[in-house]
Design a protein around this motif. Structure first.
Motif, PDB file in Angstrom:
ATOM      1  N   MET A   1       0.842  -1.203   0.000  1.00  0.00           N
ATOM      2  CA  MET A   1       0.000   0.000   0.000  1.00  0.00           C
ATOM      3  C   MET A   1       0.878   1.254   0.000  1.00  0.00           C
ATOM      4  O   MET A   1       1.821   1.358   0.776  1.00  0.00           O
ATOM      5  CB  MET A   1      -0.873  -0.033   1.268  1.00  0.00           C
ATOM      6  N   THR A   2       0.550   2.190  -0.899  1.00  0.00           N
ATOM      7  CA  THR A   2       1.384   3.394  -0.942  1.00  0.00           C
ATOM      8  C   THR A   2       1.074   4.303   0.247  1.00  0.00           C
ATOM      9  O   THR A   2      -0.076   4.419   0.672  1.00  0.00           O
ATOM     10  CB  THR A   2       1.133   4.208  -2.237  1.00  0.00           C
ATOM     11  N   LYS A   3       2.111   4.919   0.729  1.00  0.00           N
ATOM     12  CA  LYS A   3       1.938   5.807   1.875  1.00  0.00           C
ATOM     13  C   LYS A   3       1.698   7.229   1.394  1.00  0.00           C
ATOM     14  O   LYS A   3       2.240   7.647   0.385  1.00  0.00           O
ATOM     15  CB  LYS A   3       3.188   5.769   2.751  1.00  0.00           C
ATOM     16  N   LYS A   4       0.877   7.946   2.156  1.00  0.00           N
ATOM     17  CA  LYS A   4       0.594   9.344   1.813  1.00  0.00           C
ATOM     18  C   LYS A   4       1.661  10.231   2.448  1.00  0.00           C
ATOM     19  O   LYS A   4       1.904  10.153   3.657  1.00  0.00           O
ATOM     20  CB  LYS A   4      -0.785   9.711   2.361  1.00  0.00           C
ATOM     21  N   GLU A   5       2.279  11.070   1.622  1.00  0.00           N
ATOM     22  CA  GLU A   5       3.312  11.963   2.151  1.00  0.00           C
ATOM     23  C   GLU A   5       2.676  13.137   2.883  1.00  0.00           C
ATOM     24  O   GLU A   5       1.748  13.767   2.375  1.00  0.00           O
ATOM     25  CB  GLU A   5       4.194  12.481   1.015  1.00  0.00           C
ATOM     26  N   VAL A   6       3.191  13.439   4.075  1.00  0.00           N
ATOM     27  CA  VAL A   6       2.722  14.613   4.825  1.00  0.00           C
ATOM     28  C   VAL A   6       3.918  15.401   5.347  1.00  0.00           C
ATOM     29  O   VAL A   6       4.976  14.837   5.640  1.00  0.00           O
ATOM     30  CB  VAL A   6       1.820  14.238   6.034  1.00  0.00           C
ATOM     31  N   ALA A   7       3.739  16.707   5.435  1.00  0.00           N
ATOM     32  CA  ALA A   7       4.720  17.558   6.114  1.00  0.00           C
ATOM     33  C   ALA A   7       4.114  17.934   7.465  1.00  0.00           C
ATOM     34  O   ALA A   7       2.911  18.151   7.560  1.00  0.00           O
ATOM     35  CB  ALA A   7       4.993  18.804   5.293  1.00  0.00           C
ATOM     36  N   VAL A   8       4.946  17.975   8.494  1.00  0.00           N
ATOM     37  CA  VAL A   8       4.445  18.401   9.802  1.00  0.00           C
ATOM     38  C   VAL A   8       4.631  19.913   9.897  1.00  0.00           C
ATOM     39  O   VAL A   8       5.746  20.424   9.762  1.00  0.00           O
ATOM     40  CB  VAL A   8       5.188  17.692  10.952  1.00  0.00           C
ATOM     41  N   SER A  24       0.101  17.393   0.478  1.00  0.00           N
ATOM     42  CA  SER A  24       0.569  18.403  -0.476  1.00  0.00           C
ATOM     43  C   SER A  24      -0.559  19.273  -1.014  1.00  0.00           C
ATOM     44  O   SER A  24      -0.328  20.296  -1.653  1.00  0.00           O
ATOM     45  CB  SER A  24       1.299  17.723  -1.640  1.00  0.00           C
ATOM     46  N   LEU A  25      -1.822  18.888  -0.750  1.00  0.00           N
ATOM     47  CA  LEU A  25      -2.957  19.698  -1.196  1.00  0.00           C
ATOM     48  C   LEU A  25      -3.477  20.628  -0.103  1.00  0.00           C
ATOM     49  O   LEU A  25      -4.418  21.378  -0.297  1.00  0.00           O
ATOM     50  CB  LEU A  25      -4.096  18.784  -1.668  1.00  0.00           C
ATOM     51  N   MET A 123       0.973  31.388  -0.631  1.00  0.00           N
ATOM     52  CA  MET A 123       1.460  31.058  -1.977  1.00  0.00           C
ATOM     53  C   MET A 123       1.158  29.595  -2.329  1.00  0.00           C
ATOM     54  O   MET A 123       0.773  29.276  -3.449  1.00  0.00           O
ATOM     55  CB  MET A 123       2.974  31.313  -2.040  1.00  0.00           C
ATOM     56  N   VAL A 124       1.332  28.701  -1.358  1.00  0.00           N
ATOM     57  CA  VAL A 124       1.178  27.270  -1.642  1.00  0.00           C
ATOM     58  C   VAL A 124      -0.297  26.846  -1.578  1.00  0.00           C
ATOM     59  O   VAL A 124      -0.770  26.080  -2.413  1.00  0.00           O
ATOM     60  CB  VAL A 124       2.035  26.435  -0.657  1.00  0.00           C
ATOM     61  N   SER A 315       3.949  24.464   4.688  1.00  0.00           N
ATOM     62  CA  SER A 315       4.260  24.870   3.318  1.00  0.00           C
ATOM     63  C   SER A 315       5.745  25.174   3.137  1.00  0.00           C
ATOM     64  O   SER A 315       6.252  25.189   2.020  1.00  0.00           O
ATOM     65  CB  SER A 315       3.411  26.079   2.912  1.00  0.00           C
ATOM     66  N   LEU A 316       6.469  25.419   4.238  1.00  0.00           N
ATOM     67  CA  LEU A 316       7.926  25.611   4.152  1.00  0.00           C
ATOM     68  C   LEU A 316       8.562  24.356   3.562  1.00  0.00           C
ATOM     69  O   LEU A 316       9.520  24.416   2.801  1.00  0.00           O
ATOM     70  CB  LEU A 316       8.517  25.876   5.545  1.00  0.00           C
ATOM     71  N   ILE A 317       8.025  23.196   3.923  1.00  0.00           N
ATOM     72  CA  ILE A 317       8.519  21.921   3.387  1.00  0.00           C
ATOM     73  C   ILE A 317       8.026  21.718   1.960  1.00  0.00           C
ATOM     74  O   ILE A 317       8.788  21.373   1.059  1.00  0.00           O
ATOM     75  CB  ILE A 317       8.078  20.754   4.302  1.00  0.00           C
ATOM     76  N   TRP A 318       6.714  21.980   1.736  1.00  0.00           N
ATOM     77  CA  TRP A 318       6.153  21.727   0.406  1.00  0.00           C
ATOM     78  C   TRP A 318       6.725  22.650  -0.658  1.00  0.00           C
ATOM     79  O   TRP A 318       6.708  22.333  -1.844  1.00  0.00           O
ATOM     80  CB  TRP A 318       4.624  21.824   0.424  1.00  0.00           C
ATOM     81  N   SER A 319       7.222  23.825  -0.263  1.00  0.00           N
ATOM     82  CA  SER A 319       7.766  24.762  -1.252  1.00  0.00           C
ATOM     83  C   SER A 319       9.270  24.587  -1.434  1.00  0.00           C
ATOM     84  O   SER A 319       9.888  25.290  -2.215  1.00  0.00           O
ATOM     85  CB  SER A 319       7.460  26.196  -0.835  1.00  0.00           C
TER      86      SER A 319
END
Ligand SMILES: [Zn+2]
Length: 322
Positions: A1-8, A24-25, A123-124, A315-319
């Motif tokens: 099963m694929t894991k969902k990526e999350v940023a804390v 990421s959304l 922005m994100v 969003s610091l991680i996602w950007s």
């Protein structure tokens, strides 16, 4: 099963530290908090926070994998990974929080101040999606700002760019004292505290009746003044007009510095909408250099106050790789 990526996303405030797992959304899959004020030692605080993050992650139903930790904190310095001389947090001096956090994880840890995190969040995930040049002004107890130019948040040489709250709007020795030790700073006029200070000044100079005259400085807050203004209280309305006017004057300068497509207002005072936006827009437009007139949008943030801090920090991680 694929894991969902999350940023804390972690928002360190004077009373509470709130964190959430953000995909990421911009969906927050789980949120928790610990009491910042309980921890006199930064090492103990980070250990407790990290443990709570792990515990909370195990309770999330989705199969998640953490890709990094973004932190928003007062006086957060992205260049050095430090919190420097924060007046509101329990830890004094220069605190190397990214390094201490790094003892628990090999994943990226990014820290910046809360206004910069709010700008990246806009922005994100918010109203600045697709914009490359914009400014976010956060209006709370104080005034913070984050500048995005050419699609990048401006950090500056030492990591402290974009402190317009502490630029002078009324220079001179007889002007309002600011918490920073200087006089006439924008924050002393345009913030929840500035609104209160203006209200009392207008009250002292005016004979108009107002239900707010019964209240002391300690009893007053921005919400009480807002409710009175909505009911038509002249003094309360004047206090908002004055606050918006001072903001508008300064925004005309801000536009000349960075030529933004839009300026977003975020935070408690921004919720007063027309009471603050109308005078801010009017005085910004009147004072803009001709080449900018009618071109700069003044908009409310599209992030909800409740989620913005966690979204912004994540969003610091996602950007990171954009
Ligand atoms: Zn100041």
């Amino acid at each position: 099963m694929t894991k969902k990526e999350v940023a804390v996303g972690i928002d360190i405030g004077a009373t509470n530290t709130v964190f959430g797992f953000v995909d990421s959304l911009g969906n927050i899959l789980g949120e928790e908090r610990i009491k910042t004020s309980q921890y006199d030692e930064i090492e103990v605080f980070v250990a407790a926070l990290y443990e709570k993050i792990l515990l909370t992650s195990q309770k999330i139903k989705d199969n998640i994998t953490i890709v990094g930790f973004g932190i928003g904190a007062p006086m957060g310095n992205i260049n050095k990974g430090t919190i420097e001389y924060s007046a509101s947090l329990p830890w004094k001096g220069i605190v190397p929080i990214a390094e201490i956090f790094g003892r628990h994880t090999n994943l990226p840890v990014i820290i910046t101040n809360d206004a910069n995190a709010a700008a990246v969040g806009e922005m994100v995930f918010g109203g600045a999606k697709g914009m490359t040049d914009f400014v976010v002004i956060t209006l709370g107890t104080g005034l913070g700002s984050g500048f995005v130019i050419n699609g990048k948040l401006v950090y500056g040489h030492d990591g402290f760019a974009g402190e317009i709250g502490h630029t002078a709007i009324r220079p001179g020795p007889s002007n309002r004292e600011c918490g920073c030790g200087r006089k006439g700073c924008l924050e002393t006029y345009v913030s929840a505290t500035g609104l209160k200070r203006s209200l009392l000044k207008i009250m002292a100079d005016s004979m108009e009746p107002s239900e707010l005259r019964k209240l002391s400085f300690e009893e007053l807050d921005a919400e009480i003044i807002y409710n009175a203004a909505i009911k038509g209280d002249y003094i309360a309305k004047m206090a908002f007009t004055h606050t918006g006017m001072m903001l508008g004057f300064k925004l005309a300068d801000v536009v000349a510095h960075t030529n933004p497509e839009a300026i977003f207002l975020f935070g408690g005072l921004a919720l007063a909408r027309d009471l603050i936006f109308e005078p801010a827009k009017q005085y910004m437009e009147e004072n803009l250099l001709g080449i900018y007139k009618g071109k700069v949008k003044l908009l409310p943030s599209e992030l909800s106050i409740q989620n913005a801090a966690v979204l912004g920090a994540s969003s610091l991680i996602w950007s990171m790789n954009k």
